[in-house]
Design a protein around this motif. Sequence first.
Motif, PDB file in Angstrom:
ATOM      1  N   ILE A  33     -37.495  66.900  30.701  1.00 31.22           N
ATOM      2  CA  ILE A  33     -38.547  65.770  29.786  1.00 31.22           C
ATOM      3  C   ILE A  33     -37.387  66.117  28.464  1.00 31.22           C
ATOM      4  N   PRO A  34     -36.902  66.270  27.238  1.00 26.61           N
ATOM      5  CA  PRO A  34     -36.452  66.581  26.215  1.00 26.61           C
ATOM      6  C   PRO A  34     -37.799  65.525  25.026  1.00 26.61           C
ATOM      7  N   THR A  35     -37.459  66.474  24.338  1.00 21.27           N
ATOM      8  CA  THR A  35     -38.874  66.556  23.533  1.00 21.27           C
ATOM      9  C   THR A  35     -38.494  65.156  22.534  1.00 21.27           C
ATOM     10  N   ASP A  36     -38.861  64.227  22.366  1.00 21.24           N
ATOM     11  CA  ASP A  36     -38.665  63.210  21.528  1.00 21.24           C
ATOM     12  C   ASP A  36     -40.213  63.019  20.009  1.00 21.24           C
ATOM     13  N   PRO A  37     -39.233  62.394  18.707  1.00 25.41           N
ATOM     14  CA  PRO A  37     -40.521  62.778  17.997  1.00 25.41           C
ATOM     15  C   PRO A  37     -40.533  61.602  17.711  1.00 25.41           C
ATOM     16  N   VAL A  38     -41.516  60.666  19.006  1.00 26.58           N
ATOM     17  CA  VAL A  38     -42.629  59.083  19.180  1.00 26.58           C
ATOM     18  C   VAL A  38     -43.777  60.324  19.812  1.00 26.58           C
ATOM     19  N   ILE A  39     -43.338  61.800  20.008  1.00 27.21           N
ATOM     20  CA  ILE A  39     -44.144  62.026  21.240  1.00 27.21           C
ATOM     21  C   ILE A  39     -45.012  62.452  20.035  1.00 27.21           C
ATOM     22  N   LYS A  68     -51.767  57.274  21.264  1.00 23.94           N
ATOM     23  CA  LYS A  68     -51.409  58.633  21.393  1.00 23.94           C
ATOM     24  C   LYS A  68     -49.839  58.185  22.568  1.00 23.94           C
ATOM     25  N   VAL A  69     -49.047  58.925  22.469  1.00 26.92           N
ATOM     26  CA  VAL A  69     -47.873  59.223  23.199  1.00 26.92           C
ATOM     27  C   VAL A  69     -47.782  60.772  23.528  1.00 26.92           C
ATOM     28  N   ASP A  70     -47.504  60.078  25.135  1.00 26.38           N
ATOM     29  CA  ASP A  70     -46.252  61.465  25.793  1.00 26.38           C
ATOM     30  C   ASP A  70     -45.841  61.575  26.687  1.00 26.38           C
ATOM     31  N   GLU A  71     -45.224  62.355  27.055  1.00 26.13           N
ATOM     32  CA  GLU A  71     -43.911  61.558  27.794  1.00 26.13           C
ATOM     33  C   GLU A  71     -43.137  61.067  28.303  1.00 26.13           C
ATOM     34  N   LYS A  72     -44.591  59.991  29.391  1.00 27.47           N
ATOM     35  CA  LYS A  72     -43.947  58.719  29.878  1.00 27.47           C
ATOM     36  C   LYS A  72     -44.856  57.756  29.491  1.00 27.47           C
ATOM     37  N   MET A  73     -46.301  58.053  28.746  1.00 23.91           N
ATOM     38  CA  MET A  73     -46.750  56.629  28.510  1.00 23.91           C
ATOM     39  C   MET A  73     -47.521  56.712  27.177  1.00 23.91           C
ATOM     40  N   MET A  74     -47.338  55.626  26.898  1.00 21.57           N
ATOM     41  CA  MET A  74     -48.369  55.505  25.244  1.00 21.57           C
ATOM     42  C   MET A  74     -49.681  54.911  25.786  1.00 21.57           C
ATOM     43  N   LEU A  98     -39.434  54.888  27.535  1.00 21.39           N
ATOM     44  CA  LEU A  98     -38.332  55.741  27.648  1.00 21.39           C
ATOM     45  C   LEU A  98     -37.425  55.578  26.609  1.00 21.39           C
ATOM     46  N   ASN A  99     -36.752  56.687  26.066  1.00 19.59           N
ATOM     47  CA  ASN A  99     -35.857  56.739  24.924  1.00 19.59           C
ATOM     48  C   ASN A  99     -34.936  57.177  26.167  1.00 19.59           C
ATOM     49  N   GLU A 100     -33.513  55.483  26.353  1.00 19.78           N
ATOM     50  CA  GLU A 100     -32.671  55.727  26.550  1.00 19.78           C
ATOM     51  C   GLU A 100     -31.203  55.800  25.393  1.00 19.78           C
ATOM     52  N   ASN A 101     -31.148  57.116  24.848  1.00 21.87           N
ATOM     53  CA  ASN A 101     -29.856  57.714  24.160  1.00 21.87           C
ATOM     54  C   ASN A 101     -29.800  56.233  23.170  1.00 21.87           C
ATOM     55  N   GLY A 102     -31.215  56.920  22.756  1.00 24.75           N
ATOM     56  CA  GLY A 102     -31.730  56.732  20.926  1.00 24.75           C
ATOM     57  C   GLY A 102     -32.649  54.688  21.528  1.00 24.75           C
ATOM     58  N   SER A 118     -40.702  51.441  15.894  1.00 28.64           N
ATOM     59  CA  SER A 118     -39.289  52.005  14.254  1.00 28.64           C
ATOM     60  C   SER A 118     -40.440  53.502  14.463  1.00 28.64           C
ATOM     61  N   LEU A 119     -38.836  54.123  13.838  1.00 28.39           N
ATOM     62  CA  LEU A 119     -39.813  55.612  13.481  1.00 28.39           C
ATOM     63  C   LEU A 119     -39.619  55.107  12.123  1.00 28.39           C
TER      64      LEU A 119
END
Length: 143
Positions: A33-39, A68-74, A98-102, A118-119
Amino acid sequence: MKTAKLVFKTMLTILLISAMTISCSKKNEDEPIPTDPVIGTWKLRAIYSGGSATDVTDKACFKDSYLKVDEKMMNLTLSAPNSTTEACQTQNLSVEWLNENGTYYWINNNEKSPADFSLNDNNETLQLNITSAGEQVSLIFRK
């Protein structure tokens, strides 16, 4: 007090709509799981409605709201004053994402629908856009 009820109704509406209007996608569970800025943990800072923003960082109850956002849940914890007792009423809502290609999606029963957030500010501000009673409302969060 109307803002608190509007925010609660709006969050419930968006989650219900997301659960009903979704299409299918499945990821390989062995993929890293890639690190995502929303986490991370996001504190509610403002509510934008009716053409104006209300800073809630010092408002009773609202200031205790966070996402609170983790790799799978908000997980949203939304707190607002009760109009009759003035005590805080808190609601917790969770949704898989899920983040799929941005592009971000809400996931329900392995089906996805576009997530409307949006971020901004170098990924330090998260704006969650929702529509309630025909009116656009934005919840503004900061890390």
